[in-house]
Design a protein around this motif. Structure first.
Motif, PDB file in Angstrom:
ATOM      1  N   PHE A   6      28.633  22.237  23.620  1.00  0.00           N
ATOM      2  CA  PHE A   6      26.971  22.423  24.887  1.00  0.00           C
ATOM      3  C   PHE A   6      28.338  23.357  25.882  1.00  0.00           C
ATOM      4  N   CYS A   7      29.298  22.866  26.117  1.00  0.00           N
ATOM      5  CA  CYS A   7      30.173  23.379  27.533  1.00  0.00           C
ATOM      6  C   CYS A   7      30.666  24.844  26.366  1.00  0.00           C
ATOM      7  N   LEU A   8      31.383  24.673  25.546  1.00  0.00           N
ATOM      8  CA  LEU A   8      32.326  25.665  24.739  1.00  0.00           C
ATOM      9  C   LEU A   8      30.632  26.651  23.709  1.00  0.00           C
ATOM     10  N   TYR A   9      29.580  26.702  23.599  1.00  0.00           N
ATOM     11  CA  TYR A   9      28.682  27.345  24.217  1.00  0.00           C
ATOM     12  C   TYR A   9      28.328  27.880  25.454  1.00  0.00           C
ATOM     13  N   LEU A  15      30.679  34.091  30.066  1.00  0.00           N
ATOM     14  CA  LEU A  15      31.700  35.546  29.249  1.00  0.00           C
ATOM     15  C   LEU A  15      31.151  36.430  28.662  1.00  0.00           C
ATOM     16  N   ALA A  16      29.888  36.986  28.130  1.00  0.00           N
ATOM     17  CA  ALA A  16      29.154  37.790  27.768  1.00  0.00           C
ATOM     18  C   ALA A  16      28.204  38.220  28.712  1.00  0.00           C
ATOM     19  N   ILE A  17      27.934  37.065  29.710  1.00  0.00           N
ATOM     20  CA  ILE A  17      26.636  37.674  30.755  1.00  0.00           C
ATOM     21  C   ILE A  17      28.032  38.784  31.114  1.00  0.00           C
ATOM     22  N   LYS A  18      29.613  37.904  32.095  1.00  0.00           N
ATOM     23  CA  LYS A  18      29.991  39.020  33.213  1.00  0.00           C
ATOM     24  C   LYS A  18      30.467  40.616  32.090  1.00  0.00           C
ATOM     25  N   GLY A  19      30.201  40.744  31.205  1.00  0.00           N
ATOM     26  CA  GLY A  19      30.691  41.278  30.443  1.00  0.00           C
ATOM     27  C   GLY A  19      32.012  41.577  29.278  1.00  0.00           C
ATOM     28  N   LYS A  20      33.001  40.741  29.727  1.00  0.00           N
ATOM     29  CA  LYS A  20      33.664  40.441  28.607  1.00  0.00           C
ATOM     30  C   LYS A  20      33.406  40.264  27.237  1.00  0.00           C
ATOM     31  N   ARG A  21      32.813  40.884  26.233  1.00  0.00           N
ATOM     32  CA  ARG A  21      32.958  40.959  24.733  1.00  0.00           C
ATOM     33  C   ARG A  21      33.973  40.314  24.515  1.00  0.00           C
ATOM     34  N   ASN A  22      35.139  41.010  23.844  1.00  0.00           N
ATOM     35  CA  ASN A  22      36.468  39.815  23.033  1.00  0.00           C
ATOM     36  C   ASN A  22      36.364  38.722  22.987  1.00  0.00           C
ATOM     37  N   LEU A  23      36.296  38.577  24.574  1.00  0.00           N
ATOM     38  CA  LEU A  23      36.201  37.012  24.755  1.00  0.00           C
ATOM     39  C   LEU A  23      34.696  36.118  24.382  1.00  0.00           C
ATOM     40  N   ALA A  24      33.578  37.024  24.233  1.00  0.00           N
ATOM     41  CA  ALA A  24      32.190  36.161  24.060  1.00  0.00           C
ATOM     42  C   ALA A  24      32.616  35.685  22.849  1.00  0.00           C
ATOM     43  N   PHE A  25      32.599  37.121  22.055  1.00  0.00           N
ATOM     44  CA  PHE A  25      33.180  36.503  20.479  1.00  0.00           C
ATOM     45  C   PHE A  25      34.211  35.542  19.398  1.00  0.00           C
ATOM     46  N   TYR A  26      35.350  35.692  20.652  1.00  0.00           N
ATOM     47  CA  TYR A  26      35.867  35.017  19.796  1.00  0.00           C
ATOM     48  C   TYR A  26      35.731  33.722  20.600  1.00  0.00           C
ATOM     49  N   GLY A  27      34.959  32.960  21.465  1.00  0.00           N
ATOM     50  CA  GLY A  27      34.375  31.839  22.134  1.00  0.00           C
ATOM     51  C   GLY A  27      33.556  31.430  21.069  1.00  0.00           C
ATOM     52  N   PHE A  28      32.540  32.324  21.101  1.00  0.00           N
ATOM     53  CA  PHE A  28      30.919  31.781  19.677  1.00  0.00           C
ATOM     54  C   PHE A  28      32.132  31.767  18.293  1.00  0.00           C
ATOM     55  N   GLY A  29      32.983  31.958  17.819  1.00  0.00           N
ATOM     56  CA  GLY A  29      33.488  31.583  17.030  1.00  0.00           C
ATOM     57  C   GLY A  29      34.323  30.718  16.861  1.00  0.00           C
ATOM     58  N   VAL A  30      34.683  30.556  17.795  1.00  0.00           N
ATOM     59  CA  VAL A  30      35.317  28.782  17.726  1.00  0.00           C
ATOM     60  C   VAL A  30      34.184  28.028  18.406  1.00  0.00           C
TER      61      VAL A  30
END
Length: 51
Positions: A6-9, A15-30
């Motif tokens: 839940f913390c990872l999500y 990150l997605a709200i802050k506009g860090k799109r690439n990091l948000a995609f990597y975070g979602f994948g992890v």
């Protein structure tokens, strides 16, 4: 372990709200990989039920 997932999500959503799109995609994948690992761990665990 569920709290970690839940913390990872949560971090991914922030990150997605802050506009860090690439990091948000990597975070979602992890997060997705960790979720699938945890699901397979519980789905293949034997139950000790005596009927």
């Amino acid at each position: 372990m569920m709290a970690l997932i839940f913390c990872l999500y949560l971090i991914t959503m922030v990150l997605a709200i802050k506009g860090k799109r690439n990091l948000a995609f990597y975070g979602f994948g992890v997060s997705l990989v960790v979720s699938l690992f945890w699901f397979s761990h519980h789905a293949t665990d034997t139950l000790s039920i005596l009927l």
